[in-house]
Design a protein around this motif. Structure first.
Motif, PDB file in Angstrom:
ATOM      1  N   LEU A  89      45.594  34.184  50.267  1.00  0.00           N
ATOM      2  CA  LEU A  89      45.592  34.291  51.756  1.00  0.00           C
ATOM      3  C   LEU A  89      47.151  33.807  51.937  1.00  0.00           C
ATOM      4  CD1 LEU A  89      45.273  33.382  54.619  1.00  0.00           C
ATOM      5  CD2 LEU A  89      44.922  30.684  53.937  1.00  0.00           C
ATOM      6  N   ALA A  90      47.965  32.837  50.690  1.00  0.00           N
ATOM      7  CA  ALA A  90      49.480  32.546  50.429  1.00  0.00           C
ATOM      8  C   ALA A  90      50.496  34.722  50.529  1.00  0.00           C
ATOM      9  CB  ALA A  90      49.668  32.329  49.685  1.00  0.00           C
ATOM     10  N   GLY A  91      49.819  35.394  50.041  1.00  0.00           N
ATOM     11  CA  GLY A  91      50.207  36.551  49.794  1.00  0.00           C
ATOM     12  C   GLY A  91      50.142  37.951  51.285  1.00  0.00           C
ATOM     13  N   HIS A  92      48.871  37.477  51.627  1.00  0.00           N
ATOM     14  CA  HIS A  92      48.961  37.591  53.076  1.00  0.00           C
ATOM     15  C   HIS A  92      50.209  37.687  53.970  1.00  0.00           C
ATOM     16  CE1 HIS A  92      46.754  39.862  56.836  1.00  0.00           C
ATOM     17  NE2 HIS A  92      46.606  38.400  57.143  1.00  0.00           N
ATOM     18  N   LEU A  93      50.648  35.985  54.218  1.00  0.00           N
ATOM     19  CA  LEU A  93      50.835  35.719  55.111  1.00  0.00           C
ATOM     20  C   LEU A  93      52.737  36.373  54.295  1.00  0.00           C
ATOM     21  CD1 LEU A  93      49.719  31.868  55.218  1.00  0.00           C
ATOM     22  CD2 LEU A  93      49.547  34.070  57.071  1.00  0.00           C
ATOM     23  N   LEU A  94      52.524  36.092  53.631  1.00  0.00           N
ATOM     24  CA  LEU A  94      53.984  36.436  53.063  1.00  0.00           C
ATOM     25  C   LEU A  94      54.199  38.078  52.580  1.00  0.00           C
ATOM     26  CD1 LEU A  94      54.989  33.795  50.583  1.00  0.00           C
ATOM     27  CD2 LEU A  94      55.705  33.906  52.798  1.00  0.00           C
ATOM     28  N   GLY A  95      52.846  38.891  52.794  1.00  0.00           N
ATOM     29  CA  GLY A  95      53.339  40.524  53.075  1.00  0.00           C
ATOM     30  C   GLY A  95      53.264  40.905  51.390  1.00  0.00           C
ATOM     31  N   ILE A  96      52.830  39.866  50.418  1.00  0.00           N
ATOM     32  CA  ILE A  96      52.295  40.406  49.191  1.00  0.00           C
ATOM     33  C   ILE A  96      51.574  40.599  48.621  1.00  0.00           C
ATOM     34  CG2 ILE A  96      53.553  39.138  46.392  1.00  0.00           C
ATOM     35  CD1 ILE A  96      55.068  37.290  48.468  1.00  0.00           C
ATOM     36  N   ALA A  97      51.629  41.532  47.561  1.00  0.00           N
ATOM     37  CA  ALA A  97      50.205  42.644  46.982  1.00  0.00           C
ATOM     38  C   ALA A  97      49.688  41.577  45.774  1.00  0.00           C
ATOM     39  CB  ALA A  97      50.133  43.613  46.466  1.00  0.00           C
ATOM     40  N   THR A  98      48.853  41.290  46.160  1.00  0.00           N
ATOM     41  CA  THR A  98      47.859  40.174  44.999  1.00  0.00           C
ATOM     42  C   THR A  98      46.997  40.696  43.790  1.00  0.00           C
ATOM     43  OG1 THR A  98      45.789  39.120  47.085  1.00  0.00           O
ATOM     44  CG2 THR A  98      48.656  37.641  46.708  1.00  0.00           C
ATOM     45  N   THR A  99      47.102  40.273  43.248  1.00  0.00           N
ATOM     46  CA  THR A  99      45.572  40.234  41.819  1.00  0.00           C
ATOM     47  C   THR A  99      44.803  39.639  41.870  1.00  0.00           C
ATOM     48  OG1 THR A  99      46.656  43.126  41.549  1.00  0.00           O
ATOM     49  CG2 THR A  99      44.761  41.929  40.065  1.00  0.00           C
ATOM     50  N   VAL A 100      43.634  39.446  41.990  1.00  0.00           N
ATOM     51  CA  VAL A 100      42.851  37.708  40.715  1.00  0.00           C
ATOM     52  C   VAL A 100      42.082  38.239  39.698  1.00  0.00           C
ATOM     53  CG1 VAL A 100      41.983  36.076  41.519  1.00  0.00           C
ATOM     54  CG2 VAL A 100      44.110  36.779  43.341  1.00  0.00           C
ATOM     55  N   ILE A 101      42.401  37.662  38.759  1.00  0.00           N
ATOM     56  CA  ILE A 101      41.546  37.614  37.466  1.00  0.00           C
ATOM     57  C   ILE A 101      40.468  36.422  37.969  1.00  0.00           C
ATOM     58  CG2 ILE A 101      40.935  37.561  35.340  1.00  0.00           C
ATOM     59  CD1 ILE A 101      43.695  38.632  34.920  1.00  0.00           C
ATOM     60  N   MET A 102      38.880  37.227  38.734  1.00  0.00           N
ATOM     61  CA  MET A 102      37.900  35.463  38.315  1.00  0.00           C
ATOM     62  C   MET A 102      36.462  36.105  37.586  1.00  0.00           C
ATOM     63  SD  MET A 102      37.959  35.663  42.316  1.00  0.00           S
ATOM     64  CE  MET A 102      37.108  34.314  42.659  1.00  0.00           C
ATOM     65  N   PRO A 103      36.383  34.811  36.830  1.00  0.00           N
ATOM     66  CA  PRO A 103      34.582  34.705  36.267  1.00  0.00           C
ATOM     67  C   PRO A 103      33.969  35.514  37.054  1.00  0.00           C
ATOM     68  CG  PRO A 103      35.561  32.921  36.845  1.00  0.00           C
ATOM     69  CD  PRO A 103      36.561  33.685  37.283  1.00  0.00           C
ATOM     70  N   GLN A 104      32.762  36.019  35.907  1.00  0.00           N
ATOM     71  CA  GLN A 104      32.117  36.914  36.690  1.00  0.00           C
ATOM     72  C   GLN A 104      31.205  35.565  37.725  1.00  0.00           C
ATOM     73  OE1 GLN A 104      29.990  39.558  33.587  1.00  0.00           O
ATOM     74  NE2 GLN A 104      32.186  41.050  33.883  1.00  0.00           N
ATOM     75  N   ASP A 105      30.862  34.790  36.920  1.00  0.00           N
ATOM     76  CA  ASP A 105      29.996  33.600  37.741  1.00  0.00           C
ATOM     77  C   ASP A 105      30.926  32.186  38.466  1.00  0.00           C
ATOM     78  OD1 ASP A 105      32.040  32.491  35.448  1.00  0.00           O
ATOM     79  OD2 ASP A 105      29.838  30.802  34.756  1.00  0.00           O
ATOM     80  N   ALA A 106      31.582  33.690  38.987  1.00  0.00           N
ATOM     81  CA  ALA A 106      32.555  32.618  39.965  1.00  0.00           C
ATOM     82  C   ALA A 106      31.719  32.315  41.332  1.00  0.00           C
ATOM     83  CB  ALA A 106      34.010  32.300  40.583  1.00  0.00           C
ATOM     84  N   PRO A 107      31.906  30.992  42.063  1.00  0.00           N
ATOM     85  CA  PRO A 107      30.684  31.409  43.156  1.00  0.00           C
ATOM     86  C   PRO A 107      30.995  31.858  43.972  1.00  0.00           C
ATOM     87  CG  PRO A 107      32.083  28.512  42.571  1.00  0.00           C
ATOM     88  CD  PRO A 107      32.698  30.138  41.837  1.00  0.00           C
ATOM     89  N   ALA A 108      29.919  33.150  44.528  1.00  0.00           N
ATOM     90  CA  ALA A 108      30.211  33.876  45.307  1.00  0.00           C
ATOM     91  C   ALA A 108      31.138  33.064  46.262  1.00  0.00           C
ATOM     92  CB  ALA A 108      28.653  33.724  45.985  1.00  0.00           C
ATOM     93  N   VAL A 109      30.691  31.777  47.285  1.00  0.00           N
ATOM     94  CA  VAL A 109      31.554  31.796  48.232  1.00  0.00           C
ATOM     95  C   VAL A 109      33.100  31.992  48.219  1.00  0.00           C
ATOM     96  CG1 VAL A 109      31.705  29.483  47.608  1.00  0.00           C
ATOM     97  CG2 VAL A 109      32.076  30.208  50.580  1.00  0.00           C
ATOM     98  N   LYS A 110      33.496  31.636  46.950  1.00  0.00           N
ATOM     99  CA  LYS A 110      35.115  32.039  47.217  1.00  0.00           C
ATOM    100  C   LYS A 110      35.603  33.207  46.030  1.00  0.00           C
ATOM    101  CE  LYS A 110      35.184  27.301  44.438  1.00  0.00           C
ATOM    102  NZ  LYS A 110      35.430  25.743  44.049  1.00  0.00           N
TER     103      LYS A 110
END
Length: 329
Positions: A89-110
């Motif tokens: 969200l911060a990237g979206h607000l500031l116009g910055i492209a974001t890449t996120v490494i997330m575990p496969q078992d991270a909560p679906a909602v997140k």
């Protein structure tokens, strides 16, 4: 405190950056809780923060300080969910492209929310690689700036603004209870508390299954844990960091742990009695309060509710197994 890697001056500047960007989250009270604890309790409800947790504070503060060249190249982070959403969200607000490494078992909602804010998600297997190693490789290849979830000065400063707001709203506290994963929130909270209410005793709270910070605190040596099996997914971090560990050692007064059953009991109590949607990690501090982990606690007590991004299917599946856990009223 000037010799620490993050100071109150950093928090004050972060608060200025966050003005008009972060929500001024409410402080709630409960006569029932006051009766149960024989104290006056104030809940700082960061479950009402943008993206559903305190993490937005640190993420926005960190991204806002990047150079124009860094903003153009984009940023990379790693997170099980709340920091991921905050960076997206911060990237979206500031116009910055974001890449996120997330575990496969991270909560679906997140995962869903992170993608919804526009981030590119790279899944990984916790058992095959570490997120730090993967992040270093990708960042070098793509020229991205890494924004760690907790062990980063601007992130710690941003997180500390939640406690700054709490103390400015209710006045000095005798105690402050704060959940702990990698220590970003706890470190920031301790800096704010020891500056604005020097006599306030700060207590960090961890799941007993992920007690690396508690062991580190009492042994004065950094301890680690590997993929702990706890419902508090935000506390599955491997250890405190190079920045957060010295702050916690210097400013936090005590560390305690809570069981899975105690976390669930606190979670349901918050849902049922205070009508607050809170995730397991967000209920850590409340669990320590309601289960009297520090029997001598009295007076005015602050409790940080750190987030409300609940993975409902996962939590509801636990109810039959954990439903015997209750808070005596």
């Amino acid at each position: 405190m000037t010799d620490l890697p993050v100071t109150y001056a950093d928090l004050a500047i972060a608060a200025q950056r966050l003005a008009g960007q972060a929500n001024l989250t409410p402080v709630m009270t409960s006569r029932t809780v006051d009766q149960l604890t024989s104290a006056e309790v104030f809940f700082k409800c960061e479950n009402f923060q943008r993206t559903g947790s305190f993490k937005f504070r640190g993420a926005f503060n960190a991204l806002a300080q990047l150079s124009e060249a860094e903003k153009q190249r984009g940023v990379l982070t790693y997170s099980s969910g709340n920091h991921a959403q905050a960076i997206a969200l911060a990237g979206h607000l500031l116009g910055i492209a974001t890449t996120v490494i997330m575990p496969q078992d991270a909560p679906a909602v997140k995962r869903t929310a992170t993608a919804g804010y526009g981030a590119t998600i790279i899944p990984y297997d916790r058992n095959q690689t570490t997120r730090e190693q993967l992040a270093a490789t990708i960042a070098q290849t793509q020229g991205l700036t890494i924004i760690p979830p907790y062990d980063y000065g601007p992130v710690v400063a941003g997180q500390g603004t939640a406690t700054k707001e709490l103390l400015e709203a209710v006045g000095a506290l005798d105690w402050l209870l704060v959940g702990c994963g990698g220590g970003g929130l706890l470190a920031g909270a301790a800096i704010a508390a020891k500056t604005l209410a020097p006599h306030c005793r700060v207590v960090g709270v961890e799941p007993s299954r992920a007690d690396d910070a508690t062991r580190s605190f009492y042994t004065k040596t950094l301890q680690t844990v590997t993929n702990p099996d706890t419902i508090a997914d935000g506390a599955r971090t491997p250890s405190l960091g190079k920045i957060t560990f010295p702050i916690v050692l210097h400013l936090v007064d005590e560390m305690v742990t809570v069981s899975e059953a105690e976390i669930m009991a606190a979670l349901f109590f918050l849902w049922q009695r205070l009508k607050l949607v809170v995730e397991p990690t967000g209920a850590l501090a409340t669990a320590a309060l309601l289960h009297h982990k520090i029997p001598r606690m009295q007076g005015r007590i602050g409790v940080i509710i750190s987030g409300g991004n609940v993975d409902l299917p996962a939590i509801l599946a636990l109810i039959p197994r954990e439903s015997s856990s209750e808070i005596s009223t």
